[in-house]
Design an enzyme around this catalytic site. Structure first.
Site: not given
Length: 463
Positions: A120-121, A164
């Site tokens: 995600k990051t 996110e």
């Protein structure tokens, strides 16, 4: 300047220095809110917030909560007996979860939310950097710093907000994105999910929040993501765009070519081939970039320009981040803490970054994760030439009887790995530095404070 929601005009953040909390606090401060909060210790995030005008107290005490605070923002990590939370409840000050605060600050934007068990990051960062390079002035909130402390979030003038979306505590159910990305679906966060079926239910709820006319971008390769896609289509959900190496992917990855610590990816998109650079190594990160490309085109951004702009991304702190070199040994930091992430990073290093041996200093993250996935973590460490394993980083959890790092080391040895249990965190840097030879690469790996040991390893290598 975008208006601040009335309830957020004078927010108090408990644990304001955390990755998710500090980003929201920064955005509100940029929008003109009078931000205050507390954290257990000084950090670069705390210093960055003070530079933005926020008032940050060290330690937690009821006296830190201002009389006129409009709300108190908490994350799932804040316990009910926190004195500031207790004071807010007693005084009738609204308590707002971090996810509700984030939903509020991006409500008037074209929201793009990135979800998945891992990646995600990186993917959110790739989108933030590339959209900024295209002059679209996005706002964003991610789980790591792009380049300098405090760069995990920004408020800007554009209509796009990239965020996110955390599934660990179901907080991503609060968002209503125009485009949602789901990178993968796997069983994790065992304290909150009892089964993979619960994970599917949670992700289906998230997909159900996509705005009318919006798009779901989802992996065509990850088995859990494919099953989710099947369920979404059967239920008549939003428009779906898949990406990956699978033959039926809408945006198909044709090849990923490693070039040292970078790679080049070629995709088939809308009937034509497109090749672009990715400034981080490995197929895992290349696929993240293709997810970003697919999502951007779903927002109407021309693919050729976006692909070129993705090359402007040079990494995020703790995602295969070079920390330095001494004595002919390179040290790189990895946030990987789930077996899939560990395997991906080790394969990426093997594929293009290491000529000598790969040595790993690994810190398990959470007792519950180690209990459920310790064997798989040990299997992943078998990809290294040698590894040292620290004690479990507990974060928000209490110990579980019988669950220690030996769960991992026993599994690693059973898989044929050369693995050692660190006698202590303080002793680990000298231990692994003593194992390294010129040409080797040392990877500090884990989601806890193992990241602090890279500089100490370099000091021992310099001696």
């Amino acid at each position: 300047m975008t208006a601040v929601p009335p309830a957020m005009e004078r927010p108090h953040f408990i644990g304001i220095g955390g990755a998710g909390m500090s980003g929201i606090a920064k955005i509100l401060a940029q929008r003109g809110a009078r931000v205050a909060g507390s954290d257990s210790r000084e950090s670069e995030s705390v210093l960055a917030l003070r530079e933005r005008g926020a008032t940050v107290h060290l330690g937690h005490d009821a006296s830190h909560l201002a009389e006129d605070a409009s709300c108190v923002v908490v994350s799932s990590a804040i316990r009910a007996d926190n004195p500031e939370l207790a004071a807010a409840t007693g005084r009738g000050i609204p308590v707002v979860h971090r996810s509700d605060a984030l939903a509020a600050v991006m409500a008037d934007h074209r929201a793009l939310a990135v979800a998945g068990t891992h990646g995600k990051t990186t993917t959110t960062s790739m989108l933030a950097v590339s959209l900024r390079a295209l002059g679209l002035a996005p706002s964003y909130a991610i789980g790591g710093d792009l380049d300098v402390p405090g760069s995990n979030a920004d408020h800007d003038t554009g209509e796009i907000f990239v965020a996110e979306a955390d599934e660990s505590d179901r907080s991503f159910h609060k968002y209503a994105p125009e485009v949602a990305i789901i990178l993968n679906v796997e069983l994790d966060h065992h304290a909150n999910y009892a089964s993979l079926e619960e994970i599917y239910d949670s992700f289906e709820t998230f997909v159900g929040r996509v705005r009318e006319g919006g798009t779901l971008v989802v992996s065509a390769d990850n088995p859990g993501a494919r099953e989710l896609t099947r369920r979404v289509r059967a239920a008549g959900g939003p428009r779906v765009r898949t990406y990956g190496e699978a033959a039926d992917a809408d945006v198909r990855v044709l090849r990923v070519t490693p070039i040292g610590l970078t790679s080049e990816v070629t995709v088939s998109l809308d009937g034509r081939e497109l090749t672009f650079a990715v400034s981080v190594p490995g197929s895992h990160y290349a696929h993240n970039a293709v997810a970003a490309l697919t999502a951007g085109t779903a927002l109407g951004i021309p693919s050729a320009g976006l692909a070129e702009a993705l090359g402007a991304y040079t990494g995020v702190n703790r995602r295969l981040q070079p920390k330095g070199e001494a004595g002919g040994v390179r040290v790189i930091d990895s946030y990987a803490h789930h077996p899939t992430e560990m395997t991906a990073d080790l394969e990426a290093i093997r594929g293009g970054a290491a000529d000598g041996r790969v040595l790993v200093l690994f810190q398990p993250h959470l007792y519950s994760r180690t209990q459920e996935l310790g064997t798989e973590m040990g299997d992943a460490l078998a990809l290294a030439d040698a590894s040292v394993v620290l004690d479990i980083y507990p974060a928000r959890e209490d110990p579980i009887p019988g669950v220690t790092s030996t769960v991992i080391t026993d599994a690693a040895r059973a898989a044929g790995a050369d693995v050692h249990l660190a006698p202590s965190k303080d002793a680990a840097p000298e231990l692994i530095a003593g194992m390294a030879k010129p040409g080797d690469l040392v990877l500090t790996m884990g989601a806890g404070d193992v990241t602090e040991l890279g500089p100490r390893i370099l000091e021992h290598l310099s001696d």
